[in-house]
Design an enzyme around this catalytic site. Structure first.
Site, PDB file in Angstrom:
ATOM      1  N   ASP A  87      -2.028  -5.610   3.235  1.00  0.00           N
ATOM      2  CA  ASP A  87      -1.133  -5.456   2.085  1.00  0.00           C
ATOM      3  C   ASP A  87      -0.029  -5.109   2.654  1.00  0.00           C
ATOM      4  O   ASP A  87       0.054  -4.398   3.811  1.00  0.00           O
ATOM      5  CB  ASP A  87      -1.999  -4.310   1.329  1.00  0.00           C
ATOM      6  N   GLU A 150      -3.697  -0.300   1.651  1.00  0.00           N
ATOM      7  CA  GLU A 150      -3.606   0.943   2.565  1.00  0.00           C
ATOM      8  C   GLU A 150      -2.116   1.481   2.015  1.00  0.00           C
ATOM      9  O   GLU A 150      -1.950   2.622   2.151  1.00  0.00           O
ATOM     10  CB  GLU A 150      -3.397   0.247   4.073  1.00  0.00           C
TER      11      GLU A 150
END
Length: 464
Positions: A87, A150
């Site tokens: 991400d 994250e």
């Protein structure tokens, strides 16, 4: 084994796979989230892409609840974990090339995620392939663990480790070389005040998307004519070397200030657009709660990012100073205001005491303080086997001493029972994570691949 030569021989393969991963705009999209795609479709697509690559190589793969997954090779009871994430933060403005293309310009690949964390993750993935193809016998399994959240709270790996094996030891290729053995605690602090129903010329104020980024744009709407503000606003921009815009909106004035984004772990690397716009607004007679909001912002965060104003300062030898980033700010005249702060606190900081001091300071101005999240500090002693092995590898591959570092950022290393952050920003190299024109130096990408391959061979390979 000359790992750098082996990595260089497969440079085209590495760059192609990285470009394909970068082309997936894997930003958290909760508006499009479903039961099958908890963080939106694009983070899931990025995860599935990597798992597909793993399956193609004949390695064991597993998708865990569509939020995380892993690729595994080797045999043995013990497990070496490498934790990366696919991400990315939103692209933002100011790019010279499309942010989700992975365009190669000279010696660099430019794109969102090239250094945080798609580039390092793909370097680790190539390292696994190099070790596998070398035929080195392994006595420990190697697992690349892939997260998809994250940047927004680690929900992916928390879910992953509810059901999956905790590695014996491991590392996260998501920060700086040589070795980060100390990570500060990360807490979300929310300052808020409900509407006081006081008359104010400030109608609206908004800045920031994520607390882990210094906001690079702020906008405000004032119930004042443009003719009263434009000259002083332009003078303010010029005096502070800032860019901005003032325009008429149905008789009101819209003000926009541009700053510079950076990672919240060091707010001083950026220019907080919200603070800068507030510094202009405090010079006006806007009155009411609007005036109190901008004064609170300037007083608390205008002079420094270390919390000295509100008695939140702390520093230690292991990890340095505690920092505060006012990352998401919102004011509506009829509702009140919120200031969401990312607090990165030192390893030995007395967290509860600091929160109490912060609360006491803001209580004077009738501002509520709430701890919205808290992830404690992470530390691995220098004498540990993991650090000793990674130090040997780093020094062998670079010819430079493996100094131990501390950071204010939070990596996946903190979720491991025993883990550190290991690259891949080299000493002296600019850290452009979360910035426009984020890039990875291609030679350094190959060098990191070699370091990771050597590390995996050392940590997992059979000993004579």
């Amino acid at each position: 084994m000359n790992w750098f030569e082996l990595a260089t021989a497969r440079k085209d393969e590495l760059l192609k796979e990285l470009q394909q991963l970068i082309s997936i705009e894997s930003v958290l999209d909760e508006s499009a989230a479903t039961e099958d795609a908890p963080f939106g479709p694009k983070p899931l697509e990025a995860l599935e892409y990597l798992l597909h690559l793993g399956a193609e190589q004949g390695m064991t793969t597993k998708n865990v609840a569509n939020v995380a997954g892993h690729i595994e090779m080797g045999q043995g009871d013990e497990l070496i974990g490498v934790l990366g994430h696919v991400d990315v933060v939103p692209a933002g403005d100011g790019w010279s090339v499309p942010p989700f293309e992975g365009r190669i310009v000279g010696s660099k690949m430019i794109g969102r995620g090239t250094i945080d964390d798609k580039g390092p993750t793909m370097a680790a993935w190539m390292a696994m392939k190099l070790v596998k193809d070398s035929g080195i016998p392994l006595e420990r399994r190697v697992r690349l663990i892939i997260g998809t959240d994250e940047e927004s709270g680690f929900r992916c790996v928390r879910r992953y480790f509810e059901t999956e094996e905790m590695p014996t030891l491991g590392f996260a290729p998501d920060a700086d070389f040589p070795i980060i053995n100390a990570e500060k605690g990360i807490a979300g602090i929310e300052l808020s005040q409900s509407s006081t129903n006081e008359a104010s010329s400030l109608v609206f104020f908004q800045s920031g998307e994520r607390t882990n980024m210094v906001p690079d744009e702020a906008n405000a709407l004032l119930e004042l004519p443009l003719s009263e503000l434009e000259a002083s606003f332009q003078k303010f921009l010029l005096a502070n070397n800032l860019k901005g815009k003032a325009q008429n909106v149905n008789g009101k004035t819209s003000l926009i200030v541009s700053g510079k984004s950076s990672h919240a772990m060091e707010p001083d690397n950026g220019i907080n657009a919200a603070v800068k716009l507030a510094e202009f607004l405090v010079t006006l007679n806007i009155g009411g709660q609007g005036a109190k909001f901008v004064k609170t912002l300037v007083d608390a965060f205008g002079s420094d990012s270390r919390g000295k104003t509100f008695d939140g300062y702390f520093s230690d030898e292991m990890s340095g100073e505690t920092t505060y980033n006012a990352g998401v700010l919102h004011f509506v005249r009829e509702e009140g205001f919120t200031i969401k702060v990312s607090m990165r606190y030192s390893v030995s900081a007395p967290f509860e005491e600091l929160v109490e001091k912060i609360t006491d300071y803001f209580k004077q101005n009738k501002v509520d303080v709430r701890v919205s999240s808290n992830s404690g500090p992470h530390y691995v002693d220098a004498s540990d086997e993991l650090i000793q092995t990674l130090s040997t590898v780093y020094e062998r591959q670079t010819g430079e001493k493996a100094e131990l570092l501390a950071i204010g950022g939070g990596t996946y290393a903190r979720v491991l029972k025993k883990g550190v952050a290991f690259g891949m920003v080299f000493p002296g190299e600019a850290d452009v994570a979360h910035q426009a024109d984020e890039f990875v130096d291609i030679k350094n990408l190959l060098k990191a691949t070699a370091i990771y391959a050597d590390a995996l061979a050392e940590l997992a390979g059979k000993k004579d």
